[in-house]
Motif scaffolding. Structure first.
Motif, PDB file in Angstrom:
ATOM      1  N   ARG C 228       0.822  -1.212   0.000  1.00 40.08           N
ATOM      2  CA  ARG C 228       0.000   0.000   0.000  1.00 40.08           C
ATOM      3  C   ARG C 228       0.850   1.254   0.000  1.00 40.08           C
ATOM      4  O   ARG C 228       0.332   2.341  -0.218  1.00 40.08           O
ATOM      5  N   GLU C 229       2.163   1.102   0.279  1.00 36.84           N
ATOM      6  CA  GLU C 229       3.001   2.300   0.289  1.00 36.84           C
ATOM      7  C   GLU C 229       3.218   2.818  -1.123  1.00 36.84           C
ATOM      8  O   GLU C 229       2.949   2.131  -2.104  1.00 36.84           O
ATOM      9  N   LEU C 230       3.702   4.037  -1.196  1.00 39.29           N
ATOM     10  CA  LEU C 230       3.884   4.675  -2.501  1.00 39.29           C
ATOM     11  C   LEU C 230       5.366   4.875  -2.765  1.00 39.29           C
ATOM     12  O   LEU C 230       6.133   5.232  -1.874  1.00 39.29           O
ATOM     13  N   ALA C 231       5.764   4.601  -3.993  1.00 40.57           N
ATOM     14  CA  ALA C 231       7.122   4.900  -4.412  1.00 40.57           C
ATOM     15  C   ALA C 231       7.095   6.240  -5.141  1.00 40.57           C
ATOM     16  O   ALA C 231       6.207   6.489  -5.971  1.00 40.57           O
ATOM     17  N   TRP C 232       8.049   7.091  -4.857  1.00 42.60           N
ATOM     18  CA  TRP C 232       8.146   8.437  -5.449  1.00 42.60           C
ATOM     19  C   TRP C 232       6.881   9.254  -5.248  1.00 42.60           C
ATOM     20  O   TRP C 232       6.562  10.134  -6.024  1.00 42.60           O
ATOM     21  N   GLY C 233       6.093   8.858  -4.248  1.00 46.06           N
ATOM     22  CA  GLY C 233       4.926   9.661  -3.959  1.00 46.06           C
ATOM     23  C   GLY C 233       3.730   9.431  -4.841  1.00 46.06           C
ATOM     24  O   GLY C 233       2.666   9.971  -4.585  1.00 46.06           O
ATOM     25  N   TRP C 234       3.853   8.643  -5.868  1.00 48.13           N
ATOM     26  CA  TRP C 234       2.655   8.450  -6.701  1.00 48.13           C
ATOM     27  C   TRP C 234       2.443   7.003  -7.134  1.00 48.13           C
ATOM     28  O   TRP C 234       1.320   6.612  -7.444  1.00 48.13           O
ATOM     29  N   LEU C 235       3.484   6.182  -7.192  1.00 49.56           N
ATOM     30  CA  LEU C 235       3.297   4.831  -7.721  1.00 49.56           C
ATOM     31  C   LEU C 235       3.114   3.863  -6.566  1.00 49.56           C
ATOM     32  O   LEU C 235       3.967   3.753  -5.702  1.00 49.56           O
ATOM     33  N   PRO C 236       1.980   3.133  -6.502  1.00 51.55           N
ATOM     34  CA  PRO C 236       1.827   2.145  -5.440  1.00 51.55           C
ATOM     35  C   PRO C 236       2.865   1.049  -5.589  1.00 51.55           C
ATOM     36  O   PRO C 236       3.181   0.638  -6.707  1.00 51.55           O
ATOM     37  N   LYS C 237       3.388   0.579  -4.462  1.00 52.46           N
ATOM     38  CA  LYS C 237       4.442  -0.445  -4.516  1.00 52.46           C
ATOM     39  C   LYS C 237       3.837  -1.817  -4.724  1.00 52.46           C
ATOM     40  O   LYS C 237       4.056  -2.731  -3.936  1.00 52.46           O
ATOM     41  N   TRP C 238       3.044  -1.961  -5.764  1.00 50.94           N
ATOM     42  CA  TRP C 238       2.471  -3.265  -6.067  1.00 50.94           C
ATOM     43  C   TRP C 238       3.561  -4.173  -6.629  1.00 50.94           C
ATOM     44  O   TRP C 238       4.522  -3.716  -7.241  1.00 50.94           O
ATOM     45  N   GLY C 239       3.333  -5.483  -6.444  1.00 52.01           N
ATOM     46  CA  GLY C 239       4.317  -6.438  -6.929  1.00 52.01           C
ATOM     47  C   GLY C 239       4.516  -6.366  -8.422  1.00 52.01           C
ATOM     48  O   GLY C 239       5.613  -6.589  -8.931  1.00 52.01           O
TER      49      GLY C 239
END
Lengths: 110, 183, 398, 186
Positions: C228-239
């Motif tokens: 559920r966290e976000l990478a670079w503020g916009w991309l969900p850290k989905w697998g």
């Protein structure tokens, strides 16, 4: 703070577990010695290894120590190797003689 | 009675019953199913003893891989009925009771030593049940940390064993007996 | 909890029981839906119409066919009253045990998957559209104000490995059914199933190891939380974004494990009649088919949990949407939970649809192609993927 | 033969194209296949949702093909005389020639001394009939014919698929005289 499971493991559960271990090992050794089928002998070795694993896990729980668990993982790997090699040898013997009965392997009798 | 204790006893009985099936069943596949039941029950016992990772490994390695291999080869071998219709050797009725009596004797000695006492194992146990460490004990994180630091040598040693076993199995399977069947 | 007249253990037990029932029913409904869509979706994509004849007559001369759903009902009734044919010289115990081995693992593996986040009943029933339930809101606010639970049946700390362990038991159904039927086609189906499963279980596991390395977890709840966290503020850290390659490897391995097209060699109709359940008839055959359909739903559940963030909706936190451009949309607790459940269900539906679509689009592999794909392509690629992931993780990439 | 096999540099005609690693993963081809079937699926779904028929198939008993040939061999009829009795003389020729053995005829003595016989029972098991038309060709008195229509050749059980003499005579209440009754050589 009395957890009934902990009490059980420290008391009557220990006797129960050790009895299970002894019985499993006895059944495994009886099977290994007196069943005349290679596959049964192989599986009996697995059963005995399992009994030993249970004792390792139980005492690891008792001492709150991971040594027993890791040793039992090693036993898993050894059992896997043993089964693979055993099955390969049984297949070769079956190819040669057409039976898996131990009584049939009499070529070394002299 | 606590549900865990009940399940522990049930799993123990199932494990013994599976072993007895292995001992007495005629056809190897019945014996293999007994062994499978025994293994799954033991996995349940491990889980109740808080060795969660070992319980899962027991299911994956023993039930999911080793037993599949054994049953696969039982199917492959086309075993004839004369191989297993006389399952026991001649000495079974002499030897098996002796071994069984030996086991019962051990259990009796165990009972006289520790049977009735509550907390019979308290002297042995270093940590009884601190709730906090119980939560982590046997979990995959601590387990793998131990495995890959303290026991790294054993880990590598066993992987060498696996590699040697792979080579050995392939070389055994490739042997051809056809040419020298009637030596 | 002092004020509650029910003990917290009782409440926990009731909650777990209801949750388990709900998850079980969800998997069953997915199985029923799959057996419907097996007919109807295949029909529609082949420009046909599909099952529509079985119907319930209504007063007024109309017929209730429900787009073919009644066919499923008719099938169930038909298989119940059919003759229970048993092959000659079959093995009674193994023949019947095989059904359980096929059916039980498929249904119980969904127990470790979270279907939504934390649910607080006291807050949940305060939503305006749930106020019509007469006494529930007052009951929870008065008696259990702090009670909350995870919408997940069993919170195992080794959940991912549990899934592997149980789905590994699934293959005994095929093996035992094949062996006990005393039929050469069944036997071949069982053998094919066993060797196929051994080939694909390994690459399936190794393709997921990269994911475990990145999230440092095998607990499925924590895995979903990490996604559920976000990478670079916009991309969900989905697998799927972190391990796109592993997704395809896992999907193929899961389809092969599932014994579905294009890897349905164990039950290849055109080669070995119906594979390992050739000799099963009546309700036993229905159970085998149903287990297969539930397993499709199960693969969809696992894929959407591990690679598509499970129940998580992008940017949806516990109190509403936190948009990446700084906006914030307040939502009530009930809305959030319902959106999470809906999101998970939609993801599962999508993957069920995709698996069915692949099943009706692709031809079957030849057996040697299947083995070659498993051992020579998927396994090295998954190991390569794992090594690359480890290097990137070690360099601090994620 | 002037035909020459195409000359590929590294390939014989029996060789397949060399597959790259991407091809061997089958991802591209699987994507293409799923794309094609998905196009059909969504086109048909859109038609369903807009209350049109999505499939190209015909829901048989309710719908009929509009483009049946006038020579199509469909449903059997028995041709009547002026007085309404069948023209069949129970000679058993059609029953003999029928490859599916679906015609059963029992004869009885006719009132008319010239005709001698008439069918007491004339059953066609339409579920066994293969619509070959041999019975029509074999009939010496042109008593049996096959209409181009395939209307309502259905039944809920196999006994309803056996058409007896009266059904075959009066197959349709609204009889087209030109087709059946209009032809009367006697």
């Amino acid at each position: 703070m009395s957890n009934p499971l902990t009490d059980f493991i420290l008391g009557a559960g220990g006797f129960f577990t050790l009895s299970i271990i002894i019985l499993l090992f006895a059944i495994g050794s009886i099977t290994f010695i007196f069943r005349r089928t290679l596959l049964h002998m192989l599986m009996a070795v697995e059963l005995m290894l399992n009994a030993v694993n249970l004792s390792l896990i139980y005492f690891s729980r008792l001492h709150q120590n991971h040594d027993g668990q890791i040793l039992s993982l090693m036993i898993f790997v050894v059992a896997a190797c043993e089964v693979a090699l055993g099955i390969a040898i049984i297949v070769q013997l079956f190819k040669r003689t057409g039976t898996i009965s131990v009584d049939a392997y009499t070529t070394e009798r002299g | 009675m606590d549900f865990n204790i009940l399940m522990y006893i049930v799993f123990g009985v199932v494990a013994i019953a599976g072993g007895l099936v292995l001992l007495f069943a005629k056809h190897p596949i019945r014996g293999a199913m007994g062994l499978l039941a025994s293994m799954v029950a033991l996995a349940g016992m491990y889980a109740i003893l808080q060795a969660h990772s070992i319980a899962i490994f027991q299911l994956i390695i023993y039930a999911g891989a080793i037993m599949v291999l054994i049953i696969y080869f039982i199917m492959l071998l086309d075993i004839k009925s004369e191989d297993y219709l006389k399952p026991f050797s001649k000495l079974f009725w002499i030897g098996a009771p002796i071994l069984a009596l030996l086991a019962i004797f051990f259990i009796y000695k165990l009972y006289t030593a520790i049977g009735g006492k509550p907390n019979a194992f308290s002297d042995l146990s270093s940590v009884a049940a601190p709730e906090q460490s119980v939560q982590d004990f046997g979990g995959i994180k601590i387990f793998s940390k131990n495995l890959l630091t303290k026991y790294l040598f054993a880990f590598e040693y066993v992987s060498t064993l696996l590699f040697a076993a792979i080579v050995a199995v392939i070389s055994i399977v490739q042997l051809d007996w056809k040419g020298r069947k009637n030596e | 909890m002092e004020s509650s007249f029910l003990g917290i253990n009782t409440v926990n037990f009731i909650t777990s029981f209801l949750l388990a029932t709900a998850v079980f029913l969800f998997m069953f409904m997915m199985g029923a839906l799959m057996s419907w869509s097996e007919r109807k979706q295949s029909a529609v994509l082949q420009d046909r119409i599909g099952a529509n004849r079985a119907s319930i007559p209504l007063p007024g001369g109309k017929k209730l066919a429900l787009w073919g759903f009644i066919n499923n009902l008719a099938d169930a009734i038909k298989t119940l009253v059919k003759e229970d044919f048993k092959p000659r010289a079959y093995d009674f115990l193994m023949y019947n045990l095989a059904i359980f081995f096929a059916f039980v693992p498929a249904t119980i593996t969904a127990a470790v998957v979270p279907f939504a986040g934390v649910l607080k009943p006291a807050e949940f029933f305060q939503a305006w559209y749930l106020k019509w339930i007469p006494w529930l809101p007052e009951f929870f606010t008065n008696n259990l104000p702090d009670f909350s639970f995870r919408v997940q049946v069993a919170d195992l700390n080794v959940g991912l490995l549990f899934i592997f362990a149980i789905s590994g038991l699934n293959i005994f159904g095929a093996i035992l059914a094949g062996w006990s039927s005393n039929n050469k086609f069944s036997m071949m189906g069982g053998m094919r199933g066993a060797s196929q499963m051994i080939s694909y279980e390994i690459s399936m596991g190794i393709s997921l190891l990269g994911l475990i390395f990145i999230y440092q977890q095998v607990d499925i709840w924590e895995l979903v939380q990490a996604q559920r966290e976000l990478a670079w503020g916009w991309l969900p850290k989905w697998g799927i974004f972190l391990q796109p390659f592993a997704f395809f490897l896992f999907l193929f391995a899961a389809i092969a494990e599932n014994k579905r097209m294009p890897f349905d060699l164990p039950e290849a109709e055109s080669e070995i009649i119906s594979g390992y359940f050739t000799e099963y008839s009546g309700f036993k055959m229905l159970l085998f088919m149903f287990a297969e359909f539930i397993t499709i739903a199960f693969v969809a559940v696992i894929v959407s949990t591990l690679f598509f963030g499970g129940y998580s909706v992008p940017y949806l936190m516990a109190d509403g949407f936190h948009w990446p451009w700084g906006g914030f949309t307040q939502l009530s607790h009930a809305t959030v939970v319902i959106m999470e459940i809906l999101s998970f269900t939609l993801k599962v539906f999508f993957f069920c649809w995709l698996l069915q679509q692949m099943r009706w689009s692709l031809p079957r592999f030849r057996y040697d192609q299947l083995m070659k794909l498993g051992w020579k392509i998927l396994l090295p690629l998954s190991i390569l993927n794992l090594i690359v992931t480890i290097v990137i993780v070690a360099l601090g990439g994620f | 033969m002037s035909y020459q096999l195409p000359d590929f540099p590294d390939m014989n005609y029996y060789d397949r194209k060399k597959r790259t690693l991407l091809d061997q993963l089958y991802v591209k081809e699987i994507g293409r296949g799923v794309w094609i079937t998905s196009k059909h699926l969504f086109r048909n779904l859109f038609k369903w949702l807009t209350f049109r028929k999505g499939g190209v198939v015909i829901l048989y008993p309710e719908e009929q093909r509009p483009d049946l040939s006038p020579n199509n061999r469909g449903r059997h009829v028995l041709v009547q005389r002026r007085n309404g009795s069948p023209r069949c003389v129970a000679c058993q020729m059609c029953a003999t020639v029928c490859p599916a053995s679906c015609i059963t005829i029992e004869a009885e003595e006719s009132d008319d001394a010239i005709i001698q016989k008439r069918p007491k029972v004339f059953n066609i098991d339409i579920s066994r009939c293969i619509f070959c038309g041999f019975c029509v060709e074999a009939c010496p008195v042109d008593a049996i014919r096959m209409l181009p229509t395939t209307e309502k050749l259905v039944g809920y059980n196999r006994f309803k698929m056996i058409y007896d003499r009266d059904t075959l005579l009066h197959w349709n209440p609204v009889v087209n005289d030109d087709v059946v009754h209009g032809y009367n050589p006697i």
